[in-house]
Enzyme design. Structure first.
Site, PDB file in Angstrom:
ATOM      1  N   VAL A  39       0.863  -1.177   0.000  1.00 61.17           N
ATOM      2  CA  VAL A  39       0.000   0.000   0.000  1.00 61.17           C
ATOM      3  C   VAL A  39       0.901   1.229   0.000  1.00 61.17           C
ATOM      4  O   VAL A  39       2.037   1.171   0.476  1.00 61.17           O
ATOM      5  CB  VAL A  39      -0.935   0.053   1.232  1.00 61.17           C
ATOM      6  N   SER A  40       0.414   2.316  -0.567  1.00 61.56           N
ATOM      7  CA  SER A  40       1.153   3.562  -0.491  1.00 61.56           C
ATOM      8  C   SER A  40       0.957   4.149   0.899  1.00 61.56           C
ATOM      9  O   SER A  40       0.086   3.718   1.660  1.00 61.56           O
ATOM     10  CB  SER A  40       0.662   4.550  -1.557  1.00 61.56           C
ATOM     11  N   THR A  41       1.767   5.135   1.228  1.00 64.79           N
ATOM     12  CA  THR A  41       1.672   5.746   2.562  1.00 64.79           C
ATOM     13  C   THR A  41       0.342   6.459   2.753  1.00 64.79           C
ATOM     14  O   THR A  41      -0.062   6.731   3.883  1.00 64.79           O
ATOM     15  CB  THR A  41       2.827   6.744   2.766  1.00 64.79           C
ATOM     16  N   ARG A  42      -0.360   6.760   1.667  1.00 66.07           N
ATOM     17  CA  ARG A  42      -1.644   7.472   1.770  1.00 66.07           C
ATOM     18  C   ARG A  42      -2.826   6.522   1.921  1.00 66.07           C
ATOM     19  O   ARG A  42      -3.929   6.951   2.234  1.00 66.07           O
ATOM     20  CB  ARG A  42      -1.860   8.358   0.540  1.00 66.07           C
ATOM     21  N   GLU A  43      -2.613   5.244   1.670  1.00 66.51           N
ATOM     22  CA  GLU A  43      -3.707   4.292   1.722  1.00 66.51           C
ATOM     23  C   GLU A  43      -3.929   3.786   3.150  1.00 66.51           C
ATOM     24  O   GLU A  43      -3.003   3.764   3.966  1.00 66.51           O
ATOM     25  CB  GLU A  43      -3.445   3.122   0.776  1.00 66.51           C
TER      26      GLU A  43
END
Length: 203
Positions: free
Chosen positions: A9-13
């Site tokens: 996952v990206s850090t924003r997810e």
């Protein structure tokens, strides 16, 4: 044949996005799962590095979606082809990409052909642009930020010890301080790239 999972996952997810991937990989039969919380365009992903180091011939690297392994099609296909050379198969649960099956291998070959065509088209456009620029007397590459005149002006400003580097960079057109230091030492003397530039201008 062991299924080894990879989730990202990206850090924003949200954490739930990672949990959903892990649940799906577990349900698919993955005996070990590695994960990252980083952007898919980053090459240095600790979880992926550990996963690739763990894989052995006969294993199947498994992800939920293709973009979990990588965002750039060319890099993704290259990685899968490298795995194939090591005897490791690849499967994306939500995609036809499954190199354990004839249809999945055919799908990979089609995607690889499109990626190669894209590379060739980009290379062709770049070469055509360079040829057109040379025909008009221009050379390729980005224009220089620091011209000989701006370098001399920068040296003049740096000779005034009351000025700070941020002030000097603003007066030069809001250039980064790294650009200034690429050409000049802190005392205002020229570094080699700047000397070559000034010499070429004086010739």
């Amino acid at each position: 044949m062991a299924l080894i999972g990879y989730a990202r996952v990206s850090t924003r997810e949200e954490r739930q996005v990672l949990d959903r991937q892990i649940d799906a990989l577990t349900a698919a039969g993955c005996e070990k799962i590695f994960d990252d919380r980083l952007s898919g365009v980053q090459a240095d992903r600790p979880g992926l590095v550990a996963c690739l180091g763990y894989l052995r011939a006969g294993d199947v690297l498994t992800v939920l979606d293709l973009d979990r392994l990588g965002r750039r099609a060319r890099d993704l296909i290259g990685m899968i082809e490298d795995l194939e050379k090591e005897g490791v198969a690849f499967k994306a649960l939500n995609s036809p990409m499954d190199t354990t099956t004839p249809a999945g291998r055919a799908f990979l070959q089609i995607q690889a052909a499109f990626a190669e065509m894209e590379r060739n088209l980009i290379r062709q456009r770049v070469n055509e642009g360079l040829t057109a620029a040379r025909a008009r007397g221009r050379q390729g590459g980005r224009p220089r930020v620091m011209t000989p005149e701006r370098l001399r002006f920068a040296q003049h400003l740096m000779a005034d010890k009351s000025r700070t580097i941020p002030q000097i960079c603003r007066e030069l057109g809001d250039i980064p301080s790294s650009t200034l230091y690429h050409y000049l030492h802190a005392d205002g003397t020229l570094k080699d790239p700047g000397q070559r530039l000034l010499a070429s201008a004086a010739a």
